[in-house]
Design a protein around this motif. Structure first.
Motif, PDB file in Angstrom:
ATOM      1  N   TRP A 118      44.251  52.945  45.625  1.00 33.60           N
ATOM      2  CA  TRP A 118      44.852  51.741  45.033  1.00 33.60           C
ATOM      3  C   TRP A 118      45.710  50.972  46.036  1.00 33.60           C
ATOM      4  O   TRP A 118      46.097  49.841  45.773  1.00 33.60           O
ATOM      5  CB  TRP A 118      45.715  52.125  43.820  1.00 33.60           C
ATOM      6  CG  TRP A 118      44.955  52.689  42.655  1.00 33.60           C
ATOM      7  CD1 TRP A 118      43.600  52.901  42.570  1.00 33.60           C
ATOM      8  CD2 TRP A 118      45.511  53.112  41.404  1.00 33.60           C
ATOM      9  NE1 TRP A 118      43.288  53.435  41.346  1.00 33.60           N
ATOM     10  CE2 TRP A 118      44.439  53.580  40.601  1.00 33.60           C
ATOM     11  CE3 TRP A 118      46.804  53.148  40.877  1.00 33.60           C
ATOM     12  CZ2 TRP A 118      44.632  54.070  39.299  1.00 33.60           C
ATOM     13  CZ3 TRP A 118      46.995  53.640  39.598  1.00 33.60           C
ATOM     14  CH2 TRP A 118      45.917  54.093  38.824  1.00 33.60           C
ATOM     15  N   LEU A 132      40.404  49.192  41.671  1.00 32.07           N
ATOM     16  CA  LEU A 132      41.444  48.594  40.827  1.00 32.07           C
ATOM     17  C   LEU A 132      40.876  48.002  39.554  1.00 32.07           C
ATOM     18  O   LEU A 132      41.615  47.530  38.688  1.00 32.07           O
ATOM     19  CB  LEU A 132      42.193  47.511  41.613  1.00 32.07           C
ATOM     20  CG  LEU A 132      43.057  48.057  42.764  1.00 32.07           C
ATOM     21  CD1 LEU A 132      43.473  46.931  43.700  1.00 32.07           C
ATOM     22  CD2 LEU A 132      44.283  48.791  42.223  1.00 32.07           C
ATOM     23  N   ASN A 178      49.253  48.467  45.232  1.00 34.42           N
ATOM     24  CA  ASN A 178      48.921  47.573  44.122  1.00 34.42           C
ATOM     25  C   ASN A 178      49.273  48.229  42.794  1.00 34.42           C
ATOM     26  O   ASN A 178      49.249  49.448  42.684  1.00 34.42           O
ATOM     27  CB  ASN A 178      47.415  47.256  44.133  1.00 34.42           C
ATOM     28  CG  ASN A 178      47.020  46.415  45.331  1.00 34.42           C
ATOM     29  OD1 ASN A 178      47.485  45.288  45.502  1.00 34.42           O
ATOM     30  ND2 ASN A 178      46.199  46.972  46.205  1.00 34.42           N
ATOM     31  N   THR A 179      49.544  47.417  41.834  1.00 38.21           N
ATOM     32  CA  THR A 179      49.904  47.734  40.441  1.00 38.21           C
ATOM     33  C   THR A 179      51.358  48.189  40.286  1.00 38.21           C
ATOM     34  O   THR A 179      51.890  48.921  41.115  1.00 38.21           O
ATOM     35  CB  THR A 179      49.002  48.834  39.763  1.00 38.21           C
ATOM     36  OG1 THR A 179      49.307  50.125  40.304  1.00 38.21           O
ATOM     37  CG2 THR A 179      47.533  48.537  39.918  1.00 38.21           C
ATOM     38  N   GLU A 195      51.015  49.221  34.903  1.00 41.04           N
ATOM     39  CA  GLU A 195      49.613  48.807  35.108  1.00 41.04           C
ATOM     40  C   GLU A 195      48.769  49.971  35.635  1.00 41.04           C
ATOM     41  O   GLU A 195      47.612  50.155  35.245  1.00 41.04           O
ATOM     42  CB  GLU A 195      49.557  47.642  36.107  1.00 41.04           C
ATOM     43  CG  GLU A 195      50.231  46.383  35.601  1.00 41.04           C
ATOM     44  CD  GLU A 195      50.555  45.387  36.721  1.00 41.04           C
ATOM     45  OE1 GLU A 195      50.754  44.200  36.406  1.00 41.04           O
ATOM     46  OE2 GLU A 195      50.636  45.784  37.898  1.00 41.04           O
ATOM     47  N   GLY A 196      49.363  50.751  36.519  1.00 35.36           N
ATOM     48  CA  GLY A 196      48.654  51.912  37.062  1.00 35.36           C
ATOM     49  C   GLY A 196      48.347  52.929  35.975  1.00 35.36           C
ATOM     50  O   GLY A 196      47.256  53.504  35.931  1.00 35.36           O
TER      51      GLY A 196
END
Ligand code: PGA
Length: 253
Positions: A10, A241, A13-14, A18-19
């Protein structure tokens, strides 16, 4: 028979929420659908997400990986995260020596060798990344570059621990660029990596090591890449993602 692996990376990011949503939705897919035999699913998440993601997935089907670790074991290393800290959260893998770590953060093969040793000492599986730059591909030195990376970064790894190591070939020119190595180019390098591992260790060991391809793997190129003899799965950045893309890539294996 060596394992097939589909691993997401990933990167940075996130947000945690969100993850967790992404990990949970991938987990729901594998609650509703049987995981294919001999396939492992790994989610490489930011440090901050490890705890929550481990709790969001069924560990018998999905493992969580960190994307990095310290080469040191403990002590006055502000901002660093030790392997046993990662392990204590329930992560089972650590991505080590990613080209972004090598290029942006100056990681050397010596540092990577130490990180691998720390992983092995803590019974956590490293995913060792290697791969050449565009210039090294163009000037024809790419086999030597990858060979030297492997020899130097595996210098502290013995015959027992190499069997607890995953290798990922990620040509730097294919990472995040949309340019994928052709299946032939990737197979040629994977076969070569297996030969180098056989030279450092034994052929029998080399035959048991999972070697993943990484670099712009997408649902539409995964089938051809994964059908190559020496490609045992993928390390997936951007496409990991999106749940649908990640699942389609899994289905290609
Ligand atoms: P990509 O990244 O799939 O976005 O090219 C792969 C990686 O860096 O591991």
């Amino acid at each position: 028979m060596r394992s097939k692996i589909v691993a997401g990376n990933w990167k940075m990011n996130t947000l945690v929420s969100e993850g967790v949503e992404l990990a949970s939705s991938i987990n729901r897919f594998f609650s509703d659908n049987k995981l294919a035999p001999n396939v492992k699913i790994i989610l490489g998440v930011p440090f901050t997400h490890i705890d929550a993601c481990v709790k969001s997935v069924d560990y018998t089907k999905i493992s969580v990986a960190a994307q990095n670790c310290s080469q040191y074991e403990k002590g006055a290393y502000t901002g660093e995260v030790a392997v046993d800290m990662i392990k204590s959260l329930g992560a089972q893998y650590i991505i080590v020596g990613h080209s972004e770590r090598r290029q942006i953060f100056g990681e050397t093969d010596a540092i990577i060798a130490q990180k691998l040793a720390n992983c092995h000492k803590n019974a956590i599986f490293p995913i060792l990344c290697c791969g050449e730059t565009a210039d090294e591909r163009d000037d024809g030195s790419y086999f030597d570059v990858v060979k030297n990376q492997l020899i130097a970064s595996l210098c502290l790894t013995d015959q027992f621990n190499i069997l607890r190591t995953v290798v990922a070939y990620e040509p730097v020119w294919a990472i995040g660029t949309g340019k994928t190595a052709s299946p032939d180019q990737a197979q040629e390098m994977h076969k070569y990596i297996r030969k180098i591992i056989a030279e450092i260790f034994t052929q029998n060991i080399a035959d048991q090591i999972s070697i993943l391809y990484g670099g712009s793997v997408k649902p539409d190129n995964a089938v051809e890449l994964f059908s190559q003899d020496d490609i045992d799965g993928g390390l997936i950045g951007g496409a990991s993602l999106k749940k649908e893309d990640f699942i389609k890539i899994y289905q290609a294996i």
